[in-house]
Design an enzyme around this catalytic site. Structure first.
Site, mmCIF file in Angstrom:
data_model
loop_
_atom_site.group_PDB
_atom_site.id
_atom_site.type_symbol
_atom_site.label_atom_id
_atom_site.label_comp_id
_atom_site.label_asym_id
_atom_site.label_seq_id
_atom_site.Cartn_x
_atom_site.Cartn_y
_atom_site.Cartn_z
ATOM 1 N N ASP A 351 -11.998 -2.669 3.617
ATOM 2 C CA ASP A 351 -13.065 -2.926 2.663
ATOM 3 C C ASP A 351 -12.881 -1.983 1.487
ATOM 4 O O ASP A 351 -12.349 -0.886 1.636
ATOM 5 C CB ASP A 351 -14.427 -2.703 3.314
ATOM 6 C CG ASP A 351 -14.619 -3.590 4.541
ATOM 7 O OD1 ASP A 351 -14.981 -4.754 4.344
ATOM 8 O OD2 ASP A 351 -14.395 -3.112 5.660
ATOM 9 N N THR A 352 -13.353 -2.417 0.319
ATOM 10 C CA THR A 352 -13.129 -1.624 -0.875
ATOM 11 C C THR A 352 -14.062 -2.094 -1.981
ATOM 12 O O THR A 352 -14.926 -2.925 -1.749
ATOM 13 C CB THR A 352 -11.648 -1.728 -1.299
ATOM 14 O OG1 THR A 352 -11.400 -0.873 -2.391
ATOM 15 C CG2 THR A 352 -11.282 -3.144 -1.679
ATOM 16 N N VAL A 353 -13.900 -1.552 -3.182
ATOM 17 C CA VAL A 353 -14.706 -1.980 -4.319
ATOM 18 C C VAL A 353 -13.796 -2.310 -5.498
ATOM 19 O O VAL A 353 -12.691 -1.778 -5.626
ATOM 20 C CB VAL A 353 -15.723 -0.903 -4.756
ATOM 21 C CG1 VAL A 353 -16.727 -0.629 -3.654
ATOM 22 C CG2 VAL A 353 -15.023 0.380 -5.188
ATOM 23 N N ASN A 369 -11.032 0.867 -6.351
ATOM 24 C CA ASN A 369 -11.213 2.125 -5.618
ATOM 25 C C ASN A 369 -11.392 1.806 -4.145
ATOM 26 O O ASN A 369 -12.033 0.812 -3.813
ATOM 27 C CB ASN A 369 -12.470 2.848 -6.100
ATOM 28 C CG ASN A 369 -12.195 3.912 -7.131
ATOM 29 O OD1 ASN A 369 -11.308 3.757 -7.962
ATOM 30 N ND2 ASN A 369 -12.958 4.974 -7.101
#
Length: 534
Positions: A351-353, A369
Site C-alpha cells: 500500500d502507498t500514496v 511516497n
C-alpha cells in the site's frame, strides 16, 4: 482524446477545474496542505513536498519518513522533464549468507530484517534544492500542525489501520502509540502524533541531515543495534537519491513516461506496446474480449518484470529490447484464444500514496511516497513516530536472480508515478496505487482516457479489474454476462468479499488542457481524497 463512449460507470463527482494550481491526492487535508503552499507563493515542487509530508501524518499506514519516494517532474522554467529515484539501499551487513546462516529461505515480509535505508527525506531535499523555492521549515509547517494538533481519522484510513492491528500488536512501542486499548482508532477520532511532530521539526530546522546524520539517525541506529537489526547510521549517512532519465514509449499519439528500473514502470510501457497492436475501441470498454486481451498482455509483461527488473547499477537490463515495438509485436502475436499459461512470478501486496501537483507557471510533479505494506515493517523507532519500511522483503536470496540481495543495492520497487506528454508537453500527471495493481491500474486508466475518451475523473471512476496468479477479480459493476463469458473461456473469477473496492488501487490525476493551459482534476472515489484547485 476520442469521443466519450457510452456504457461506463456514471461519474461519482464532477471534474475539478482550476487556473492557478491544483493538487490531487488520497486525503483532503494533504491536498489542502499543498494548496496552501501554492497560495503562499510556492511552486508545484514545494507543494508536492508539503503534500507528501502531510500524507505521512494523516495516512501513517501508507507512507512515512521511514519510506521511499519516486517522482517525475516537469520544470517549466528549464523546459526539462526528469525523474527522481529516492529509493534506499540495502544495509552493508545485509547479505544472502547472513539470512541463510540464520535459517531464512527468504527475507521476512516484515519485521526488523525487512528494513532498507529510507530514501524519502533525501528525495524531498533534492526536489526542493533542485526545483523548489521554499525551505523545509515552510513546506513542513502543515504536516507539523496536523501531527501536533491532531486530525480526524477518515473512513478509508480507519479501514486500513484496522487491518494492521495484528502487526502493531507485535510491538510494544507501536501498540502503545498507534493503537487505543489494543484497537485501531475509529473513524472520526482525533489523532495526534507528538513523536512524528518532533521528527518533522528536526528536519524543518536542520534539513535532510537531521534524518541521515543527526538525532533521528542516532535513534534509528540505537534501536537497530539493540534489536539485532542490520541498518546502521553509516548506511543512512551514505544515502543519496538519484536524478534519472525517464523511460518512455509512444502509445497511439501520446508519449507515456515512467521511472526506469529498479521500479516496475517498464511494465506499463510494455503492456501499452502490446495493446497498441489491437483495436481496443472496437472491442468495447470492459468487454470480455478486451479484458481477456488485457490479462494476457499483463501476463507477458509481468513475466519480463519478474525476470529482469532490479537495480540497474547491479543488473544488465535489456531496456531497448523490452521497450521496442518489434518485441511488443512478437508478444502480441503469441496471444491466442483461451488462457495462456505463464509462470506467475511474484505476487506483491503493498500500500502507498500518490499525489500530483501543477502550478500556474506550468510546473508538474507526479510523486509516489511509500512504506510498502500497511505500516511497513511494523518497526516504530521510539520517540520519533517513524515506522521503517519493509522494502527489503522484495529482494531475492537466489544468487542467480538479478534482484538478489547485495549490500548497497536498491530492491525491486513497485511505486510508479506516471506522466503523459502530447507534442512534448505535459498533458496528464497521474498514478494508480496498489503494488501489483499499479501497472494494471495505470494501463486501464490510460486506455480509458485515450482509447475510450473518458475525462480525467471518469477514467478513475470506471470499473476496474485485477489479474492475480490464481484468477481475475472484477469490480461488481462489470456486467454478469461478461463474467460468464470469461468463465467460459477458462478464467477463474475471484470473489474477494473483504474490501472489494480496494484491491484495484487508488487513482489520482490532473489533465492540463493543451489549448488553455487550465487544469482538470480527478480523484478516486475508492479513497478518501479529492482534487482541489484554485
Amino acid at each position: 482524446m476520442a469521443d466519450r463512449p457510452t456504457g461506463y460507470r456514471k461519474q461519482t463527482r464532477s471534474v475539478v477545474h482550476a487556473q492557478n494550481g491544483m493538487v490531487a491526492t488520497s486525503h483532503p487535508l494533504a491536498a489542502m496542505a499543498g494548496i496552501q503552499i501554492l497560495q503562499q507563493g510556492g511552486n508545484a515542487f514545494d507543494a508536492a513536498v508539503a503534500t507528501a509530508a502531510a500524507l505521512c501524518v494523516v495516512e501513517p499506514m501508507m507512507t512515512g519518513l521511514g519510506g521511499d519516494m519516486f517522482a517525475l517532474i516537469y520544470d517549466a522554467k528549464r523546459r526539462e522533464i526528469k525523474g527522481l529515484n529516492a529509493s534506499g539501499r540495502a544495509p552493508r551487513a545485509a547479505t544472502p549468507d547472513y539470512f541463510e546462516q540464520n535459517g531464512f529461505t527468504s527475507i521476512p515480509a516484515n519485521g526488523i530484517l525487512s528494513v532498507t535505508v529510507p530514501g524519502v527525506v533525501d528525495g524531498w531535499a533534492q526536489l526542493l534544492e533542485s526545483c523548489g523555492t521554499l525551505t523545509f521549515q515552510e513546506v513542513l509547517a502543515p504536516a507539523i500542525r496536523y501531527a501536533e494538533e491532531g486530525f480526524p481519522i477518515p473512513e478509508m484510513v480507519s479501514y486500513y489501520w484496522k487491518k494492521a492491528e495484528p502487526l502493531l500488536l507485535r510491538s510494544e512501542e507501536a501498540s502503545q502509540h498507534y493503537l487505543i486499548h489494543g484497537k485501531a482508532p475509529k473513524e472520526g477520532t482525533l489523532f495526534k502524533q507528538p513523536g512524528l511532530a518532533w521528527s518533522l521539526k528536526q528536519i524543518a530546522k536542520n534539513g535532510r541531515d537531521a534524518f541521515y546524520q543527526g538525532e533521528i539517525a542516532d535513534k534509528i541506529d540505537r534501536y537497530m543495534t539493540d534489536h539485532q537489526g542490520l541498518l546502521r547510521k553509516e548506511d543512512l549517512k551514505e544515502h543519496r537519491s538519484q536524478w534519472v532519465q525517464p523511460i518512455s514509449t509512444h502509445y497511439r499519439s501520446y508519449e507515456v513516461l515512467e521511472i526506469p528500473p529498479n521500479g516496475q514502470g517498464l511494465v506499463v510501457l510494455q503492456m501499452l506496446n502490446i495493446l497498441e497492436n489491437f483495436d481496443l475501441k472496437a472491442m468495447g470498454h470492459n468487454s470480455a474480449e478486451y479484458i481477456r486481451l488485457f490479462v494476457e498482455a499483463k501476463k507477458l509483461a509481468y513475466a519480463d518484470r519478474d525476470r529482469y527488473i532490479a537495480d540497474s547499477e547491479f543488473a544488465d537490463i535489456p531496456l531497448d529490447r523490452l521497450l521496442s515495438k518489434e518485441y511488443a509485436k512478437e508478444l502480441a502475436g503469441t496471444i491466442q484464444s483461451g488462457v495462456k499459461e505463464i509462470p506467475s512470478g511474484a505476487e506483491l501486496g503493498g500500500d502507498t500514496v500518490y499525489l500530483t501537483v501543477t502550478d500556474k507557471e506550468g510546473n508538474v510533479a507526479s510523486v509516489t511516497n511509500s512504506i510498502f505494506s500497511v505500516f511497513g515493517s511494523g518497526v516504530l523507532i521510539p520517540d520519533t513516530g517513524i515506522f521503517l519500511h519493509n522494502r527489503g522483503s522484495l529482494f531475492s536470496l537466489d544468487r542467480h536472480h538479478p534482484n538478489v540481495l547485495q549490500p548497497g543495492k536498491r530492491p525491486f520497487h513497485t511505486i510508479i508515478p506516471g506522466m503523459v506528454l502530447k507534442d512534448g508537453k505535459p498533458l496528464i500527471s497521474f498514478g494508480v496505487m496498489g503494488a501489483d495493481m499499479q501497472p494494471q491500474g495505470q494501463v486501464q486508466t490510460l486506455v480509458n482516457l485515450i482509447d475510450f475518451g473518458m475525462n480525467i475523473q471518469a477514467a478513475g471512476d470506471a470499473p476496474r479489474f485485477r489479474h492475480y496468479a490464481h484468477g481475475v477479480f472484477l469490480e461488481s459493476e462489470i456486467e454478469p454476462a461478461i463474467c460468464r463469458e470469461l468463465s467460459r473461456q477458462g478464467y477463474t473469477l475471484l470473489n474477494l468479499s473483504d474490501g472489494d473496492d480496494f484491491v484495484v488501487g487508488g487513482y489520482q490525476g490532473i489533465f492540463i488542457d493543451p489549448e488553455t493551459g487550465l487544469f482538470q482534476g480527478g480523484s478516486d472515489p475508492r479513497k478518501d481524497g479529492c482534487a482541489i484547485g484554485f
